[in-house]
Scaffold this active site. Structure first.
Site, PDB file in Angstrom:
ATOM      1  N   GLU A 365       0.870  -1.149   0.342  1.00 36.96           N
ATOM      2  CA  GLU A 365       0.172  -0.184   0.020  1.00 36.96           C
ATOM      3  C   GLU A 365       0.717   1.506   0.119  1.00 36.96           C
ATOM      4  OE1 GLU A 365      -2.896  -0.471   3.103  1.00 36.96           O
ATOM      5  OE2 GLU A 365      -3.817  -1.258   2.004  1.00 36.96           O
ATOM      6  N   GLU A 436      -6.147  -8.170   0.182  1.00 28.34           N
ATOM      7  CA  GLU A 436      -7.165  -7.659   1.347  1.00 28.34           C
ATOM      8  C   GLU A 436      -8.222  -7.340   1.053  1.00 28.34           C
ATOM      9  OE1 GLU A 436      -4.362  -5.207   3.879  1.00 28.34           O
ATOM     10  OE2 GLU A 436      -3.026  -5.833   3.388  1.00 28.34           O
TER      11      GLU A 436
HETATM   12  C1  GAL Z   1      -4.587  -2.691   4.961  1.00 24.46           C
HETATM   13  C2  GAL Z   1      -3.005  -3.498   5.317  1.00 24.46           C
HETATM   14  C3  GAL Z   1      -3.169  -4.472   6.463  1.00 24.46           C
HETATM   15  C4  GAL Z   1      -3.909  -4.251   7.967  1.00 24.46           C
HETATM   16  C5  GAL Z   1      -5.373  -4.030   6.712  1.00 24.46           C
HETATM   17  C6  GAL Z   1      -6.048  -3.920   7.927  1.00 24.46           C
HETATM   18  O1  GAL Z   1      -4.205  -1.273   4.910  1.00 24.46           O
HETATM   19  O2  GAL Z   1      -2.249  -3.845   4.111  1.00 24.46           O
HETATM   20  O3  GAL Z   1      -1.723  -4.020   7.087  1.00 24.46           O
HETATM   21  O4  GAL Z   1      -3.820  -2.902   8.448  1.00 24.46           O
HETATM   22  O5  GAL Z   1      -5.189  -2.988   6.546  1.00 24.46           O
HETATM   23  O6  GAL Z   1      -7.448  -3.802   7.403  1.00 24.46           O
END
Ligand code: GAL
Length: 772
Positions: A365, A436
């Site tokens: 990210e 994710e």
């Molecule tokens: C994302 C990140 C993860 C975690 C996640 C929580 O943005 O890549 O490491 O923080 O959010 O939902």
């Protein structure tokens, strides 16, 4: 000859080793509490030292498999080198620093988060821990030795191509290499080659071989022997698989077969000790993902993880998206140069794992930084052209440098479209993968109320369903496997991100059942405890059955109510079958009402339950009148019937039986009824442990269960733990069940026997261990 140096290190917070402790590796520089841990506790410089013996001084190599985060290594007081990454292994050739006999190695370990390399430089949503948490070993080698073997089996059908690139420390014309491909002790290929340069590339073909895939992860052993004048002077053994994997814009293909990727992200952190867990615990996580959560891919967010974890992924057929360390921040040129080096280390150290299907070469990210990411891509491709690159982004249409467009999709709020439309994310033509989703959008504790836990589970289910049916997506990887300790800028104030589909001890929450329902074993989990206090106004409108069965039959007090089926458009293995009628035909059958009276009565009951009062509107009053006249019963009787069949407040306690039906057979039964007994279910991953190369650890999980083996989500009782013999606890001797679940870890202290004694619910439970 390889010697492991894992035992009896002196560990101190100062370089003169005053007040030092004797510790074994893997070691965490501090033990943290599960909740309200402070990131300041592990941020300091510490020192480790140990003695080792050297027998002959041709080539002596010292390898550290993981030191968090900066390591300065000294041998016999002389500085040997520095390593700047808490996640990759590093080896120093210490030949010029050692003498025959006893030598001393000292490592200065900087675990502060102000270091100028990844993942540091800004906030990070996970703890980075500290210490020498990976094993250490010494290789005493001859003048010539094998520095590296890179093996690749690529094929979808016969002939099975085999390709090994063998790098020696230096060239000599008198050397030859003997390579053997072995399948379960049977030699399938024998190949002798005269060494012509430092790097030898061997191509061979096998007419017959078994492919490696997610269902049959067939592994072959490669044995490489280095011969000098016909005598073996060094050897390396590793396993590999014949397989072909590729992301295309039609999806992900393994051996030519399309597989929808369904996965979870894993942090390799554990309660109390952070990253410092040995082999068995690492393997256990792979088993948990593959066998309990039934996913087919894991992303090693946000760094390369233990080789033991990867080895187990190879053995189990669990696909892996591995990635370089980092979290949202890109540092200066020096920082970027370190990161490019991390890519190199990751690819070099992990490229033999058949389970790895792509390399994440972007800082998770982060913003576009084309020059930097062109380099990371280039390095990965040069070192391993057999795998595609990916990079996890959160900015739509960011620079398209990788082979796979992978991105985090946190769009889902529960009632909108679960994944972004392709047009909103990416206009290119490369394969796409969601890396994710969910996570912070809906943190869920194991002890949240039922409505919350059900919503958590359903959100995972809905996103899975959305990516499953989205043709442009190779799949999705949810956030995340288990709850994890984090920095104070994140989490629930208790230092924990409750984002897992399992708690910190890998006890699956309800959302875990959504994933598990994609497995092959019959599986049924019912979303409700069927206790009225869980529902607003005591009214239950819907329950979800997470299952891989065809249908679910509901019985109330052993009387058949109704059979429920998945929605017509649902062709996924894992289903969320909606159960929304808890009366079915009971009134018709038992009270001998006509079908229309029975339906009208049901409507009245549901109206009363859902509105929570008895001021009925005219339409309901008319229905009651209709039933009264048609069935010739009094209003009082009608009211009694209503109470009898209502699942609402104050109705008689009911026993609900749910049967999962597959191909006409009952494959699993779940019973939900008032709790009569509370017991402790103990799950231990091994009772025979091995105190060998280093100490061993057993993972123990606890669940408070009722007489039907249902977890009791509001059981917060303490358990007291005591050990005897050759084991000790990692962590607290009193643990509290949270949401009815908890766990502990036991580590071996020597060979022999051990016992764990658990006191809970006025009972004593014991577990016996045999330590070899
Ligand atoms: C994302 C990140 C993860 C975690 C996640 C929580 O943005 O890549 O490491 O923080 O959010 O939902």
């Amino acid at each position: 000859m390889r010697t492991y140096l894992n035992f009896d290190w002196q560990f101190a917070k100062n370089s003169d080793f005053t007040n030092s402790q004797v510790v074994n590796i893997p070691h965490s520089n501090c033990i943290l509490p599960i909740s309200y841990a402070s990131e300041l506790d592990y941020q300091f410089v510490s020192y480790y030292r140990n003695t080792f013996n050297v027998e002959a001084i041709s080539n002596v190599l010292l390898t550290f498999t993981a030191v968090a985060h900066k390591a300065n290594v000294y041998v016999n007081g002389k500085f040997v080198g520095t390593h700047n990454c808490g996640y990759t292994a590093f080896t120093f050739n210490i030949t010029n620093y050692v003498a025959i006999g006893q030598n001393l190695v000292t490592v200065e370990v900087d675990s502060r988060e102000n270091l100028n390399f990844a993942p540091f430089g800004n906030v990070i949503d996970y703890l980075t821990y500290g210490g020498m948490y990976g094993e250490v070993y010494l290789d005493e080698l001859n003048e010539y030795y094998i520095e590296d073997v890179f093996v690749n089996g690529y094929a979808t059908s016969s002939p099975f191509n085999f390709n090994a690139e063998i790098t020696l420390n230096k060239y000599c014309s008198k050397l030859s290499l003997l390579c053997r491909v072995i399948e379960k002790e049977e030699v399938k290929l024998n190949y002798l080659e005269q060494v012509k340069e430092k790097v030898s590339v061997i191509f061979a073909k096998l007419d017959e071989a078994k492919l490696w895939d997610v269902d049959n992860p067939n592994l072959y052993q490669l044995s490489v022997e280095l011969l000098l004048d016909g005598k073996v002077i060094d050897s390396k053994n590793l396993s590999f698989g014949f397989r072909d994997c590729k992301f295309t814009k039609e999806g992900f293909f393994l051996n030519g077969k399309k597989i929808k990727l369904r996965g979870l992200n894993r942090h390799q952190s554990y309660a109390y000790v952070g990253y410092a867990m040995p082999k068995r615990a690492q393997e256990q996580d792979a088993k948990f993902l593959k066998e309990e959560l039934c996913v087919n891919i894991v992303r090693t967010s946000h760094y390369p993880q233990s080789q033991y974890f990867l080895d187990e992924c190879d053995r189990l057929g669990l696909l892996v998206f591995t990635e370089i360390p980092g979290w949202q921040h890109i540092g200066d040129k020096q920082w970027q140069a370190q990161s490019i080096n991390h890519v190199k280390e990751m690819v070099m150290q992990y490229r033999n794992h058949p389970s790895i299907i792509c390399y994440g070469v972007r800082i998770n990210e982060s913003f576009d930084e084309d020059e930097f990411y062109s380099q990371t891509n280039k390095v990965a491709r040069e070192l391993d052209c057999s795998r595609q690159t990916a990079g996890v982004r959160y900015i739509a249409n960011s620079s398209d440098l990788e082979d796979i467009y992978s991105y985090n999709d946190f769009v889902f709020k529960g009632d909108n479209s679960p994944v972004r439309k392709k047009s909103k994310v990416y206009s290119g033509a490369k394969p796409m993968l969601i890396t994710e989703f969910n996570g912070h959008m809906y943190p869920t504790k194991s002890y949240d109320n039922e409505k919350h836990r059900v919503e958590h589970a359903n959100r995972h289910y809905k996103v899975i369903k959305a990516y499953y049916y989205a043709k442009h997506l190779a799949g999705g990887i949810g956030w995340c496997m288990s709850d994890y300790n984090t920095h104070k800028q994140f989490g629930s104030g208790d230092g924990i991100c409750h984002h897992g589909v399992a708690d910190i001890f890998r006890n699956a929450k309800l959302a875990g059942a959504v994933y598990a329902s994609f497995g092959k074993k019959p599986r049924l989990e019912v979303s409700s405890s069927m206790d009225k206090g869980e529902w607003e106004r005591g009214y239950l409108d819907k329950v979800y059955a997470y299952t891989n069965a065809d249908s679910v039959k509901l019985y109330l007090n052993n009387q058949f109510v109704k059979e429920f089926f998945a929605q017509k458009d649902d062709n996924m293995t894992g289903k969320a079958i909606v159960i929304d009628d808890f009366i079915g035909n009971l009134i018709q059958n038992n009270e001998k009402f006509s079908l229309s009276s029975s339906n009208a009565t049901k409507k009245c009951i549901n109206y009363a339950l859902s509105h929570g009062d008895s001021s009925f509107p005219p339409i309901i009053l008319l229905k009651m009148l209709f039933v009264k006249l048609r069935e010739k019963v009094s209003f009082k009787k009608l009211f009694e019937i209503g109470q009898k069949y209502a699942t609402g407040w104050g109705s008689d306690s009911a026993s609900y039986k749910f049967e999962a039906i597959k191909d006409g057979e009952v494959v699993q039964t779940v019973i939900k009824e008032p709790v009569t007994t509370v017991d402790l279910a103990i799950d231990v991953n091994a009772t025979t442990l091995v105190h060998g190369q280093t100490y061993d650890v057993a993972n123990i999980r606890f669940r408070a269960v009722d007489q039907n083996n249902n977890t009791l989500p509001y059981c917060f009782e303490p358990l007291t733990l005591k050990t005897q013999g050759s084991i000790e606890l990692i962590g607290d001797s009193v643990v509290t069940l949270l949401g009815g679940m908890s766990g502990t870890y036991l580590k071996t202290t020597s060979k022999g026997n051990g016992k764990l004694i658990i006191n809970a619910f006025d009972k004593t439970y014991t577990l016996d261990f045999n330590i070899e």
